[in-house]
Design an enzyme around this catalytic site. Sequence first.
Site, PDB file in Angstrom:
ATOM      1  N   HIS A   1     -13.477   6.992 -36.081  1.00 26.93           N
ATOM      2  CA  HIS A   1     -13.549   5.935 -35.076  1.00 26.93           C
ATOM      3  C   HIS A   1     -13.922   6.526 -33.727  1.00 26.93           C
ATOM      4  O   HIS A   1     -13.769   7.719 -33.481  1.00 26.93           O
ATOM      5  CB  HIS A   1     -12.202   5.203 -34.973  1.00 26.93           C
ATOM      6  CG  HIS A   1     -11.050   6.103 -34.600  1.00 26.93           C
ATOM      7  ND1 HIS A   1     -10.397   6.877 -35.533  1.00 26.93           N
ATOM      8  CD2 HIS A   1     -10.443   6.357 -33.431  1.00 26.93           C
ATOM      9  CE1 HIS A   1      -9.440   7.574 -34.945  1.00 26.93           C
ATOM     10  NE2 HIS A   1      -9.449   7.271 -33.650  1.00 26.93           N
TER      11      HIS A   1
ATOM     12  N   CYS B   1      -3.751   8.861 -28.503  1.00 27.88           N
ATOM     13  CA  CYS B   1      -4.841   9.677 -29.029  1.00 27.88           C
ATOM     14  C   CYS B   1      -6.049   9.501 -28.110  1.00 27.88           C
ATOM     15  O   CYS B   1      -6.042   8.623 -27.244  1.00 27.88           O
ATOM     16  CB  CYS B   1      -5.180   9.306 -30.468  1.00 27.88           C
ATOM     17  SG  CYS B   1      -5.925   7.671 -30.664  1.00 27.88           S
TER      18      CYS B   1
END
Length: 672
Positions: A67, A190
Amino acid sequence: MSEMITAELVDLEIDRSAGTKEAAARALAERMVALGRVTDLEGFLADVAAREAQMPTGLDGGIGIPHCRSAHVTEPTLAFGRSADGIDFGAPDGPADLIFLIAAPAGADDAHLTILSSLARQLMDEEFTSALRGATDAESAAALISGEPVARGAAEEPTDPQAEEDPTEPRSEDGPTPVEPFRIVAVTSCPTGIAHTYMAAESLENAAREAGVEITVETQGSAGFTRLDPAVVAAADGVVFAHDVPVRDKDRFAGKPTVDVGVKAGISRPAELIAEVRAKAARGETTADVGPSPVDNAGDSGDGYGTKLRKWLMSGVSYMVPFVAAGGLLIALGFAIGGWKIDKAPSVAEHFVWTDTTSWAALLFQIGGLAFAFLVPVLAGYIAYGMADRPGLVPGFVGGSVAVTINAGFLGGLAAGLIAGAVVMGIQRVRIPSVLRGIMPVVVIPLISSAVVGFLMFLVIGKPIAELQSALTDWLEGLSGANAIILGVILGLMMCFDLGGPLNKVAYAFAVGGLANPTDGSFKVMAAVMAAGMVPPLAMALATTVRGRLFTKTERENGKAAWFLGASFITEGAIPFAAADPLRVIPASMAGGAVTGALSMAFGCTLRAPHGGIFVVPLIGQPLLYLVAIAAGVAVSTVTVILLKGGRKTNPAESGAEAEAGATEKKVPAAV
């Protein structure tokens, strides 16, 4: 979620086209490109690879979640692939058979990212993943992913009310006093804040529930975050940080037993982290005893230098392009309204007549000039940013401004950005006392790096680069005859080779850089580059119109959109066709692009605007010949791709759904 994933974005047999994580990402990304969700395939895949280089995206349980957030994504999109053999995404327990490619725009809104975070949490549910493994068709898989989270098993229901009632049941006076549960606060984050952030939170919450521990998690993701209540933090017995980017306002948690790990540890071993923080609390350890976090010690990725250099340069170019487009078009409009002498008009701050069109033209021209003046500083600043993150911005912008001051131009901006990033990275490697760390990013790094970059640009390498830039400008100004045509051919080939990829961007950046020092030669180069970039999508649109039987139903639909994309100078409009048939589409596109580039240079066409397609034709020198050059290239590409595809009796991509395209097509003999 239903808008983010459709059956066209699902591949239940991804092994047919992919055996590696790179190939899997490409296969799913091509589906996004075909639906117009991604505009630049190679640029998007570079962003996916950059995210993958920071940390593998494989998770325990056979899941891979590549992603990224990317400027090449038009809307939040999710593609799903299933592999029978498994594809290695770096998970400790082996290959992944469920692959989710999550694409978020650079400026995605909170609502979309919240939905994606919900999916990330669902992936921790075994019932949800089991249902995906059992899905028999793309439609049901898409419906499952886009629907509500899978309900828990009925066997679990009876235990929940009982668990909730236990604390309130009457107790005898002699019974034991309830023990206060151990309380933990946690922060997960993240680099992209889309998937791992919320998966780690879900894993920690599940593990805490099983261990009888109270936990409250603050997810610092792209969808924003809600700050933990100070009272909850104050009452906590321990802290868990599972993060790959710095924790915001970390001082809130000072003085408590702390476990500080990467975000994947929060996903893969949450029970161990909870046990570790309880053990630290029992020993009386606090944050004073905790060493540097994994984020502080993060090493460089495994990319080769060439790959890193390309990413750094593309970072600068991607941030520069909006300034170029806005500034260049405003300047062109100023010329169109006020004539070629508008650059001699006085400042509108001193002289402006509301009813005078010349004053309005001067206003547009001067605003555009100011926007355009940022071109080189922004290029340098964001090259440095790509190398060293935010600490690289100040020396990068300073170096870029010096390049403008000494007339080093575009080449000077490239050099300044690389030097600034390298200087900051060097400073960051120096070990310093912890007491000074707080002032490093605010005072020390900007001060030292700006001084070093300014010195090098003013006194060491700036002048040689300025002389090289001047020589390049003189060469462009003197181009004529065969030399100009050859340059047009080269630029046309570059624009059409990867259809918006790195080579295309190099040719475009070369043309835009020439506009920073405008000459008749640089205007010719800009015209040739834009004309060639319009050819591939226009040619594919024309080919699908005149010989639709050679294309799939999806390609014919994409062909309708390609008319507008090509006319607007969006070369990426041809990517869906190239992705499906690169050996025929790319050579045909390059042939037409080379013809158009050569004719544009031969005709002496000029362009002052860096973008706009046919909508800026009135601003082009030799506009009728310019359109002739584009038409010639489109014709060459169209004929070439039809001839290359015409050797097949039936398009291999045609499916059963193709038969429904219309009764007329059904009656066409297969040999046609």
